[in-house]
Design an enzyme around this catalytic site. Structure first.
Site, mmCIF file in Angstrom:
data_model
loop_
_atom_site.group_PDB
_atom_site.id
_atom_site.type_symbol
_atom_site.label_atom_id
_atom_site.label_comp_id
_atom_site.label_asym_id
_atom_site.label_seq_id
_atom_site.Cartn_x
_atom_site.Cartn_y
_atom_site.Cartn_z
ATOM 1 N N ALA A 64 0.809 -1.153 0.081
ATOM 2 C CA ALA A 64 0.039 -0.084 0.027
ATOM 3 C C ALA A 64 0.864 1.104 0.078
ATOM 4 C CB ALA A 64 -0.924 0.077 1.237
ATOM 5 N N GLY A 65 2.036 0.941 0.017
ATOM 6 C CA GLY A 65 3.070 2.240 0.016
ATOM 7 C C GLY A 65 3.513 2.573 1.326
ATOM 8 N N LEU A 68 1.306 5.148 6.424
ATOM 9 C CA LEU A 68 1.010 6.821 6.922
ATOM 10 C C LEU A 68 0.857 6.875 8.523
ATOM 11 C CD1 LEU A 68 -1.658 7.699 4.082
ATOM 12 C CD2 LEU A 68 0.911 8.511 4.217
ATOM 13 N N HIS A 89 15.544 6.111 1.542
ATOM 14 C CA HIS A 89 15.081 4.689 1.307
ATOM 15 C C HIS A 89 14.579 4.524 -0.041
ATOM 16 C CE1 HIS A 89 14.283 5.402 5.780
ATOM 17 N NE2 HIS A 89 15.242 4.394 5.802
ATOM 18 N N ASP A 146 6.824 9.672 -6.200
ATOM 19 C CA ASP A 146 8.541 9.535 -5.737
ATOM 20 C C ASP A 146 8.672 7.944 -6.219
ATOM 21 O OD1 ASP A 146 7.321 7.643 -3.615
ATOM 22 O OD2 ASP A 146 7.369 9.519 -2.436
#
Length: 264
Positions: A64-65, A68, A89, A146
């Site tokens: 999911a990236g 958060l 990273h 990104d």
């Protein structure tokens, strides 16, 4: 072989498989997971016994990236770490995937968003499960792309489509991903792991030294003039023509047998 609780590593038939293992959080990326993944990929790149790499996720999601919850928590605590994670990273991870001197296959077993989707885009091959989907949701949280997505995505599907997916933050399901050329193959969920391993094992048994040159030449050609691309091809062919793998392939062809490639 287990690297840690959040990143599983397994070797078979010259293939090293990395499994992002935070299924309860859709394999979102914490600092720990990012650091382990970067270290694991770097080690795989340097290990001659690893001839192909598979990247996948556990549970229902690929990745999911960014996590958060961790991201917000660190920001609220005044920790500067989130402001440096792209440089420390994400950029190194993508550079390692793209520069890996052996094939990398993303076995996208479910939703892939943000940096998670970008890792798949950076891979050489993408095989998706039917339930997989892709989402560039950076705009939804007031951010830009990104993890190399601005570079990889438009090379896969074109500038116009890439802009559409990023600006509208639109989810692309597996069927559309196949149609767009975002993935090369879609298989039923229950067949994904076996299919990815089969493709990776086939590549691992191949002329890996040539694969490294193919990746390099494609990368050069993607952002250069024809003259530069031709020069890169010439350099690669000259080097590959002197390899044991090329000699073995020619002798096997003449002898009407299957070649035994050693990656040398």
């Amino acid at each position: 072989m287990t690297t840690s609780d959040v990143l599983l590593t397994a070797d078979a038939d010259g293939v090293r498989t990395f499994t992002l293992n935070r299924p309860q959080a859709y394999n979102s990326l914490t600092v720990e997971l990012k650091e382990l993944l970067l270290a694991g990929l770097t080690e795989a790149a340097a290990d001659d016994s690893v001839r192909a790499v598979v990247l996948t996720g556990s549970g229902k999601a690929f990745c999911a990236g960014q996590d958060l919850k961790e991201h917000v928590g660190l920001l609220q605590a005044g920790d500067p770490a989130p402001l440096h994670t792209v440089k420390e990273h994400y950029n190194p991870i993508v550079k390692t995937i793209v520069g890996m001197p052996k094939p990398v296959i993303a076995a996208v077993n479910g939703p892939a968003a943000g940096a998670g989707a970008a890792f798949a885009y950076a891979s050489d091959l993408r095989i998706a499960a039917t339930s997989a989907n892709f989402l560039m949701a950076f705009a939804n949280v007031g951010l830009g792309p990104d993890s190399g997505a601005s570079w990889t995505l438009q090379r896969l599907i074109g500038l116009g489509r890439a802009a559409e997916l990023m600006l509208l933050a639109r989810t692309v399901d597996s069927a559309e991903a196949l149609k767009l050329g975002l993935v090369g193959e879609v298989v039923p969920d229950e067949e994904l792991a076996a299919r990815a391993q089969k493709v990776a094992a086939k590549l691992a048994a191949g002329p890996t030294v040539a694969y490294a040159k193919i990746k390099n030449v494609l990368s050069v050609a993607a952002e250069s003039s024809l003259e530069t691309a031709l020069a890169a091809e010439d350099e690669a062919q000259t080097a590959l023509g002197a390899t044991a793998d090329h000699t073995e392939a020619v002798e096997a062809f003449v002898g009407k047998r299957k070649p035994n490639f050693q990656g040398k």
